[in-house]
Design a protein around this motif. Structure first.
Motif, PDB file in Angstrom:
ATOM      1  N   ALA A  81      -5.830 -16.659  24.891  1.00  0.00           N
ATOM      2  CA  ALA A  81      -5.373 -17.317  26.114  1.00  0.00           C
ATOM      3  C   ALA A  81      -6.169 -16.796  27.299  1.00  0.00           C
ATOM      4  O   ALA A  81      -6.286 -15.588  27.514  1.00  0.00           O
ATOM      5  N   ARG A  82      -6.727 -17.761  28.087  1.00  0.00           N
ATOM      6  CA  ARG A  82      -7.519 -17.394  29.259  1.00  0.00           C
ATOM      7  C   ARG A  82      -6.886 -17.883  30.558  1.00  0.00           C
ATOM      8  O   ARG A  82      -7.046 -17.272  31.601  1.00  0.00           O
ATOM      9  N   ASP A  83      -6.204 -19.012  30.481  1.00  0.00           N
ATOM     10  CA  ASP A  83      -5.627 -19.561  31.703  1.00  0.00           C
ATOM     11  C   ASP A  83      -4.434 -18.728  32.177  1.00  0.00           C
ATOM     12  O   ASP A  83      -4.293 -18.462  33.370  1.00  0.00           O
ATOM     13  N   LEU A  84      -3.597 -18.334  31.228  1.00  0.00           N
ATOM     14  CA  LEU A  84      -2.407 -17.562  31.572  1.00  0.00           C
ATOM     15  C   LEU A  84      -2.683 -16.075  31.381  1.00  0.00           C
ATOM     16  O   LEU A  84      -3.288 -15.668  30.380  1.00  0.00           O
ATOM     17  N   SER A  95     -11.089 -11.673  19.911  1.00  0.00           N
ATOM     18  CA  SER A  95     -10.918 -13.120  19.707  1.00  0.00           C
ATOM     19  C   SER A  95     -11.983 -13.660  18.760  1.00  0.00           C
ATOM     20  O   SER A  95     -11.695 -14.492  17.883  1.00  0.00           O
ATOM     21  N   THR A  96     -13.231 -13.169  18.911  1.00  0.00           N
ATOM     22  CA  THR A  96     -14.308 -13.656  18.046  1.00  0.00           C
ATOM     23  C   THR A  96     -14.081 -13.247  16.601  1.00  0.00           C
ATOM     24  O   THR A  96     -14.231 -14.066  15.671  1.00  0.00           O
ATOM     25  N   LEU A  97     -13.705 -11.992  16.374  1.00  0.00           N
ATOM     26  CA  LEU A  97     -13.465 -11.539  15.002  1.00  0.00           C
ATOM     27  C   LEU A  97     -12.249 -12.230  14.395  1.00  0.00           C
ATOM     28  O   LEU A  97     -12.247 -12.583  13.202  1.00  0.00           O
ATOM     29  N   PHE A  98     -11.224 -12.449  15.194  1.00  0.00           N
ATOM     30  CA  PHE A  98     -10.039 -13.127  14.652  1.00  0.00           C
ATOM     31  C   PHE A  98     -10.347 -14.596  14.345  1.00  0.00           C
ATOM     32  O   PHE A  98      -9.820 -15.156  13.376  1.00  0.00           O
ATOM     33  N   LEU A  99     -11.185 -15.235  15.162  1.00  0.00           N
ATOM     34  CA  LEU A  99     -11.597 -16.614  14.859  1.00  0.00           C
ATOM     35  C   LEU A  99     -12.386 -16.664  13.555  1.00  0.00           C
ATOM     36  O   LEU A  99     -12.206 -17.582  12.739  1.00  0.00           O
ATOM     37  N   GLN A 100     -13.231 -15.654  13.337  1.00  0.00           N
ATOM     38  CA  GLN A 100     -13.947 -15.579  12.065  1.00  0.00           C
ATOM     39  C   GLN A 100     -12.975 -15.364  10.907  1.00  0.00           C
ATOM     40  O   GLN A 100     -13.154 -15.918   9.814  1.00  0.00           O
TER      41      GLN A 100
END
Length: 644
Positions: free
Chosen positions: A358-361, A418-423
């Motif tokens: 999450a980036r907006d909140l 976030s990048t590792l979790f997306l992977q």
């Protein structure tokens, strides 16, 4: 079916082709299992007069021209030949073959009667046999004695005479009228006819004028509608282009901005070269170069931000598609959904990724720590290098947050997590539902293959990267090398700076038209936007071949020979109205002038010399597309699982 014995096999094929609605060239006639020649008559095959023979008729191409049963005749319900047994005295019984003649005219209705006891209706029937002539009568029927007949009432005329008086009280005096000669009578008739003709001509003229006025009004209304549609299309194109320039999102939008930047640079260079000289010219060119560099840097930053947004949108769409439940249509037509263990697992990972990335909140530190602990519990059950690195980064961020480190200093760490979790989420081992949505190597039965059934990779001649063949673009022109999409876009933005969106739309309309008219031809799939730009700008000069209207906006690429498939040496650049009228021309060589035909031939020769690779590439493309259309599996609804 009855035929003369002098009839040949070719005549039989012609007769059966009209009955079966197939070409006569595909019919094969055989007798006793062996095919007979077309020039042989029936008498040579052993058919006797009033005899029968059984011939077999079949099609040489049953897939394209199958033989269907001929519709039954609506005239009669009997056979063509009848066998009748006749009894002759002294000879016995004799069988006679009678041929039924089918009369083309309909028989007349002769009435009938109804039987009162049973109520059955009986109709009088007409027969084909000529009736027997009546025998001559011996008594004379016609006589002149019957010419004068005696009436039942006797009448006479009597005048007053000596000894006889006739009353004249009822007599009337009749005066003769004016006598009309024949010339006057015919002149009066002629005048009346001329008067009728004048009124009829006036009525027809009024009707013709009304039709012409209606045609004119419809024509003006159509022209006004076309002009309105053209203005609306131009306004929509202008608004769409303005929107693309103000808010670029795709690569095509940035190509448009780079094309405008190149146009502005050329105008500035021309203005500087025409007004300044010497050192002032050099200084102005240096200032122009610096300003161009600032514009390029600004476009690059916008493009990078747009690329990040597109990647984030694509990632979220992929996770939502993998988390969707199975869906199929029931017998009642309603859609049914079912959550499977893989879809439930994908839904949990997708919701957890939304919280982590999450980036907006801006969540509170307690919520962030709770999400990190939940993520740690999720990945701890899988022991691999990816999960170990992810657990290490989670522990590091949790420790730093307990020490109350500033959130701005943890942005890099959050991105790494976030990048590792997306992977982790995109790995089919941990998330089985997303495995069918990823781009994996093709199996050995779905195209060209190398060792272990993996599709071969090709090298991009520009950057040297190894990519799949479907990720490379090869131009149909001469001296073309395969390049990836990134290198093509980079070269266009750095050197050429062309807006290929109009040519892309032109190529899309051409492909749609060819798939509708010639679905078996795949010539248009060999061309790219750059090839279409070469055809429009170089071969045809960017103008319509008939009216000279500038383009490429509002122009259509169509075939020169409407009955043949489109190709670079069978193309014609026209406006939409001209193309619609050209498609109705049966033979353009006879419809157009010699000068235009000669000019079109020269342009076709230029296009054929340029697109030399199509001749060798088209057979392979047709084979690949045909195999792809046959063997490609039909995708199901979003989230639909294959039946077990």
């Amino acid at each position: 079916m009855a035929f003369p014995i002098s009839l040949t096999i070719q005549d039989l094929k012609v007769h059966f082709s009209s009955r079966l609605r197939v070409p006569a060239s595909v019919l094969m006639v055989s007798l006793n299992g062996s095919e007979v020649e077309e020039h042989q008559p029936l008498v040579e095959l052993g058919v006797l007069p009033q005899g029968t023979a059984q011939l077999e008729v079949r099609s040489s191409n049953p897939r394209q021209h199958p033989l269907r049963p001929a519709p039954p005749s609506t005239l009669y319900g009997m056979a063509d030949l009848l066998t009748v047994r006749l009894h002759k005295e002294g000879v016995g019984y004799q069988e006679v073959v009678v041929e039924v003649e089918r009369a083309p005219q309909e028989k007349v209705f002769l009435g009938g009667y109804r039987q009162r006891q049973t109520g059955v209706l009986f109709h009088h029937a007409a027969v084909q046999t000529q009736p027997r002539p009546r025998p001559p009568r011996r008594v004379e029927v016609h006589s002149r004695d019957t010419q004068s007949q005696q009436c039942s009432i006797t009448t006479s005329t009597q005048m007053t005479s000596v000894g006889f008086y006739v009353s004249c009280t009822k007599d009337r005096l009749v005066a003769p009228g004016n006598y009309t000669p024949a010339q006057v009578y015919h002149a009066r008739r002629l005048a009346a006819v001329l008067m009728l003709q004048s009124y009829v001509r006036r009525w027809r003229a009024v009707r013709l004028v009304k039709e012409l006025r209606g045609d004119k009004e419809r024509r003006l209304a159509w022209l006004e509608e076309e002009q309105r549609r053209s203005r609306e299309e131009k306004e929509e194109q202008r608004k769409a282009e303005l929107k693309r320039r103000r808010n670029p999102q795709r690569k095509e939008d940035f190509s448009l901005l780079y094309s405008y930047l190149e146009r502005w640079r050329q105008e500035e260079v021309q203005r500087i070269s025409s007004t300044l000289e010497g050192a002032e010219r050099k200084a102005a060119l240096c200032a122009l170069l610096e300003e161009e560099s600032r514009h390029i840097a600004s476009l690059g930053s916008h493009q990078q931000a747009s690329l990040l947004r597109l990647q984030d949108t694509a990632t979220r769409a992929l996770l939502l598609q993998g988390a969707a439940p199975c869906r199929w249509r029931g017998r009642d037509g309603m859609f049914l959904t079912m959550a499977t263990p893989s879809s439930v697992r994908a839904r949990e990972l997708q919701e957890l990724y939304e919280v982590i990335a999450a980036r907006d909140l801006a969540p509170t530190p307690e919520d962030r720590l709770e999400a990190l602990m939940k993520l740690r519990d999720t990945v701890t059950g899988h022991n691999c290098q990816l999960t170990r690195d992810l657990v290490e980064l989670i522990d590091r961020e949790a420790e730093l947050r307990r020490r109350e480190v500033k959130p701005a200093n943890l942005e890099g760490l959050k991105k790494r997590i976030s990048t590792l979790f997306l992977q982790f989420v995109k790995t089919p081992t941990f998330n089985p539902a997303v495995g069918r949505l990823l781009k994996v190597p093709q199996r050995s039965d779905q195209g060209s293959q190398t060792h272990h059934g993996v599709q071969p990779l090709q090298v991009c001649r520009a950057c040297g990267g190894c990519l799949a063949p479907n990720q490379l673009t090869v131009s149909a022109g001469p001296r073309s090398a395969p390049r990836c999409g990134s290198c093509t876009v980079l070269e266009n933005q750095g050197r050429l700076r062309r807006d290929l969106n109009p040519y892309r739309n032109l190529l899309a309309r051409l492909r749609a038209a060819e798939e509708r008219l010639h679905p078996q031809d795949h010539m248009t799939h060999l061309l790219e936007e750059e090839d279409m730009r070469y055809l429009v700008e170089v071969v045809w000069g960017g103008r319509s071949a008939l009216s000279g209207a500038p383009g490429p906006q509002g122009l259509v690429m169509g075939p020169w020979e409407p009955r043949q498939a489109w190709s670079p040496w069978n193309c014609l650049l026209l406006t939409r109205e001209e193309n619609q009228a050209h498609l109705l021309v049966p033979d353009p060589h006879q419809a157009y002038g010699a000068a235009l035909v000669r000019s079109v031939r020269l342009k076709h020769l230029l296009a054929r010399n340029h697109f030399t690779q199509i001749t060798s590439t088209l057979p392979r493309l047709q084979y690949a597309l045909g195999k792809q259309l046959v063997t490609r599996p039909i995708p199901m609804e979003t989230g639909t699982a294959e039946p077990s």
